[in-house]
Design an enzyme around this catalytic site. Structure first.
Site, PDB file in Angstrom:
ATOM      1  N   PHE A  22      13.552  -5.388  47.985  1.00 55.17           N
ATOM      2  CA  PHE A  22      12.391  -6.113  47.467  1.00 55.17           C
ATOM      3  C   PHE A  22      12.275  -7.499  48.092  1.00 55.17           C
ATOM      4  O   PHE A  22      13.290  -8.121  48.426  1.00 55.17           O
ATOM      5  CB  PHE A  22      12.504  -6.264  45.939  1.00 55.17           C
ATOM      6  CG  PHE A  22      12.538  -4.938  45.231  1.00 55.17           C
ATOM      7  CD1 PHE A  22      11.361  -4.283  44.906  1.00 55.17           C
ATOM      8  CD2 PHE A  22      13.756  -4.332  44.942  1.00 55.17           C
ATOM      9  CE1 PHE A  22      11.398  -3.039  44.286  1.00 55.17           C
ATOM     10  CE2 PHE A  22      13.800  -3.088  44.317  1.00 55.17           C
ATOM     11  CZ  PHE A  22      12.618  -2.436  43.987  1.00 55.17           C
ATOM     12  N   SER A  45       7.679 -11.182  57.203  1.00 57.33           N
ATOM     13  CA  SER A  45       7.844  -9.823  56.692  1.00 57.33           C
ATOM     14  C   SER A  45       6.558  -9.351  56.045  1.00 57.33           C
ATOM     15  O   SER A  45       6.067  -9.939  55.077  1.00 57.33           O
ATOM     16  CB  SER A  45       8.979  -9.768  55.665  1.00 57.33           C
ATOM     17  OG  SER A  45       8.974  -8.490  55.058  1.00 57.33           O
ATOM     18  N   ASP A  60       9.238  -3.627  56.969  1.00 60.08           N
ATOM     19  CA  ASP A  60      10.288  -3.032  56.141  1.00 60.08           C
ATOM     20  C   ASP A  60       9.926  -1.594  55.785  1.00 60.08           C
ATOM     21  O   ASP A  60       8.969  -1.341  55.055  1.00 60.08           O
ATOM     22  CB  ASP A  60      10.455  -3.850  54.853  1.00 60.08           C
ATOM     23  CG  ASP A  60      11.076  -5.201  55.132  1.00 60.08           C
ATOM     24  OD1 ASP A  60      12.171  -5.241  55.703  1.00 60.08           O
ATOM     25  OD2 ASP A  60      10.449  -6.222  54.787  1.00 60.08           O
ATOM     26  N   HIS A  91      12.615  -2.671  60.341  1.00 58.97           N
ATOM     27  CA  HIS A  91      13.858  -2.706  59.565  1.00 58.97           C
ATOM     28  C   HIS A  91      13.895  -1.445  58.713  1.00 58.97           C
ATOM     29  O   HIS A  91      13.188  -1.341  57.711  1.00 58.97           O
ATOM     30  CB  HIS A  91      13.850  -3.983  58.711  1.00 58.97           C
ATOM     31  CG  HIS A  91      15.032  -4.118  57.806  1.00 58.97           C
ATOM     32  ND1 HIS A  91      15.068  -5.051  56.786  1.00 58.97           N
ATOM     33  CD2 HIS A  91      16.219  -3.462  57.751  1.00 58.97           C
ATOM     34  CE1 HIS A  91      16.229  -4.953  56.154  1.00 58.97           C
ATOM     35  NE2 HIS A  91      16.934  -3.994  56.707  1.00 58.97           N
ATOM     36  N   ASP A 109      17.728 -12.074  56.844  1.00 57.75           N
ATOM     37  CA  ASP A 109      16.605 -11.477  56.115  1.00 57.75           C
ATOM     38  C   ASP A 109      16.858 -11.558  54.619  1.00 57.75           C
ATOM     39  O   ASP A 109      17.796 -10.951  54.117  1.00 57.75           O
ATOM     40  CB  ASP A 109      16.458 -10.012  56.561  1.00 57.75           C
ATOM     41  CG  ASP A 109      15.273  -9.304  55.918  1.00 57.75           C
ATOM     42  OD1 ASP A 109      14.449  -9.973  55.263  1.00 57.75           O
ATOM     43  OD2 ASP A 109      15.173  -8.073  56.098  1.00 57.75           O
ATOM     44  N   MET A 135      11.090   1.584  53.819  1.00 54.92           N
ATOM     45  CA  MET A 135      11.993   1.955  52.715  1.00 54.92           C
ATOM     46  C   MET A 135      11.650   3.355  52.233  1.00 54.92           C
ATOM     47  O   MET A 135      10.470   3.715  52.137  1.00 54.92           O
ATOM     48  CB  MET A 135      11.836   0.978  51.546  1.00 54.92           C
ATOM     49  CG  MET A 135      12.024  -0.480  51.924  1.00 54.92           C
ATOM     50  SD  MET A 135      11.994  -1.522  50.463  1.00 54.92           S
ATOM     51  CE  MET A 135      11.924  -3.151  51.203  1.00 54.92           C
ATOM     52  N   MET A 195      15.281   0.795  56.153  1.00 53.57           N
ATOM     53  CA  MET A 195      16.157   0.919  54.986  1.00 53.57           C
ATOM     54  C   MET A 195      16.022   2.348  54.474  1.00 53.57           C
ATOM     55  O   MET A 195      15.396   2.613  53.446  1.00 53.57           O
ATOM     56  CB  MET A 195      15.752  -0.121  53.929  1.00 53.57           C
ATOM     57  CG  MET A 195      16.168  -1.535  54.318  1.00 53.57           C
ATOM     58  SD  MET A 195      15.268  -2.803  53.430  1.00 53.57           S
ATOM     59  CE  MET A 195      13.821  -2.914  54.477  1.00 53.57           C
ATOM     60  N   GLY A 197       9.318 -13.446  54.207  1.00 50.46           N
ATOM     61  CA  GLY A 197       8.198 -12.709  53.630  1.00 50.46           C
ATOM     62  C   GLY A 197       7.356 -13.585  52.739  1.00 50.46           C
ATOM     63  O   GLY A 197       6.285 -14.057  53.128  1.00 50.46           O
ATOM     64  N   SER A 198       7.861 -13.846  51.538  1.00 49.45           N
ATOM     65  CA  SER A 198       7.059 -14.601  50.579  1.00 49.45           C
ATOM     66  C   SER A 198       6.789 -16.023  51.054  1.00 49.45           C
ATOM     67  O   SER A 198       5.727 -16.582  50.759  1.00 49.45           O
ATOM     68  CB  SER A 198       7.735 -14.593  49.206  1.00 49.45           C
ATOM     69  OG  SER A 198       9.123 -14.768  49.319  1.00 49.45           O
ATOM     70  N   HIS A 248       8.018  -8.490  61.149  1.00 50.85           N
ATOM     71  CA  HIS A 248       9.065  -7.694  60.513  1.00 50.85           C
ATOM     72  C   HIS A 248       8.414  -6.663  59.587  1.00 50.85           C
ATOM     73  O   HIS A 248       7.633  -7.020  58.701  1.00 50.85           O
ATOM     74  CB  HIS A 248       9.962  -8.644  59.725  1.00 50.85           C
ATOM     75  CG  HIS A 248      11.173  -8.019  59.129  1.00 50.85           C
ATOM     76  ND1 HIS A 248      12.345  -7.845  59.833  1.00 50.85           N
ATOM     77  CD2 HIS A 248      11.416  -7.555  57.883  1.00 50.85           C
ATOM     78  CE1 HIS A 248      13.260  -7.300  59.049  1.00 50.85           C
ATOM     79  NE2 HIS A 248      12.711  -7.101  57.852  1.00 50.85           N
ATOM     80  N   MET A 273      21.756  -9.312  56.034  1.00 55.22           N
ATOM     81  CA  MET A 273      20.925  -9.346  54.822  1.00 55.22           C
ATOM     82  C   MET A 273      21.432 -10.434  53.889  1.00 55.22           C
ATOM     83  O   MET A 273      22.615 -10.470  53.545  1.00 55.22           O
ATOM     84  CB  MET A 273      20.974  -8.000  54.089  1.00 55.22           C
ATOM     85  CG  MET A 273      20.285  -6.831  54.771  1.00 55.22           C
ATOM     86  SD  MET A 273      18.504  -7.032  54.969  1.00 55.22           S
ATOM     87  CE  MET A 273      17.952  -7.311  53.298  1.00 55.22           C
TER      88      MET A 273
END
Ligand code: DX5
Ligand code: ZN
Length: 242
Positions: free
Chosen positions: A162, A29, A54, A85, A194, A56, A87, A216-217, A52, A156
């Protein structure tokens, strides 16, 4: 090679059931990347299956990230198919644009859709796979019929908004249920998860039946994202073999 055509070879608009195998796929991500160096950060995950992204809008979720112009720029430099994705509210209006920009998969939230079938149709018509995302508190049973019109299901495992949150294992029964219906041939879907996926959580997600792991992280927080992707993939593969 992977059994699912995730976009490296053809531009087919949707999946065939024969394409769905159980090879783990990793989608880093970009939310956890350094936004001041996006092209470099994209290049660091060239070994991933999907990238990925995101999107938002500060309405559907309490955070604001990036939109279509930035996705178009990422698409131009990414060696990996994009997994957008969304959102956002009003996905009917915006989702097809991400498919037109070249994303391989465009996912919308069922909680945000007025007519999810129409969105899926428009995404596919614009040349991408269509994904349906469900928040941790959203039941799967209510949307099983709808999933016949989608190519990917994004479960999810954190509240959207976040990166870096803790994995919510309570969503795993939804993954198992989706897996069961894919394995029985009732649905043809890539099952994606995710949120909070890392070395401590990926095995339980793999055992439950996930195909595509967003991280992601765990990827961008590692010294070497490529090594982190390979390690996560190997861990998931071992867990799938049991
Ligand atoms: C959260 C996003 C996720 C996020 C995952 O709303 O949809 O894609 O980037 O980040 P990690 O893997 O750090 O939980
Ligand atoms: Zn996401």
């Amino acid at each position: 090679m992977l059994g699912v055509d995730v976009g490296r070879t053809t531009g087919r608009p949707h999946l065939d059931s024969a394409d769905v195998s159980r090879e783990p796929m990793i989608a880093p991500s970009l939310l956890s990347a350094d936004f001041a160096r996006l092209a470099d950060e994209v290049a660091r995950v060239a070994d991933a299956d999907w990238l990925h992204v995101d999107v938002m809008d500060a309405h559907f979720v309490p955070n604001l990230t990036l939109g279509l112009p930035v996705v178009e720029a990422i698409q131009r430099v990414s060696p990996v198919p994009l997994d957008c994705h969304l959102m956002i509210t009003d996905p009917e209006r915006w989702a097809p644009g991400y498919a037109e920009a070249g994303a391989r998969n465009v996912t919308v939230h069922v909680e945000a859709c007025r007519d999810a079938r129409a969105v899926a149709r428009d995404i596919r018509a614009a040349g991408a796979l269509a994904g349906l995302a469900i928040k941790p508190g959203t039941p799967l049973e209510d949307h099983l019929e709808l999933l016949r019109d989608f190519d990917t299901l994004l479960v999810m495992s954190v509240e959207p908004g976040f990166g870096g949150q803790s994995f919510i294992a309570d969503v795993l029964p939804k993954v198992r249920e989706a897996r069961r219906r894919v394995d029985s041939g009732e649905l043809t879907l890539i099952v994606e998860i995710d949120g909070g996926i890392n070395a401590d959580t990926i095995e339980q997600a793999a055992e439950a039946g996930v195909d595509m792991f967003v991280a992601g992280s765990a990827v961008y927080g590692a010294d070497d994202p490529g090594t982190a992707i390979a390690a996560l993939r190997a861990q998931a593969a071992a867990a799938m073999r049991g």
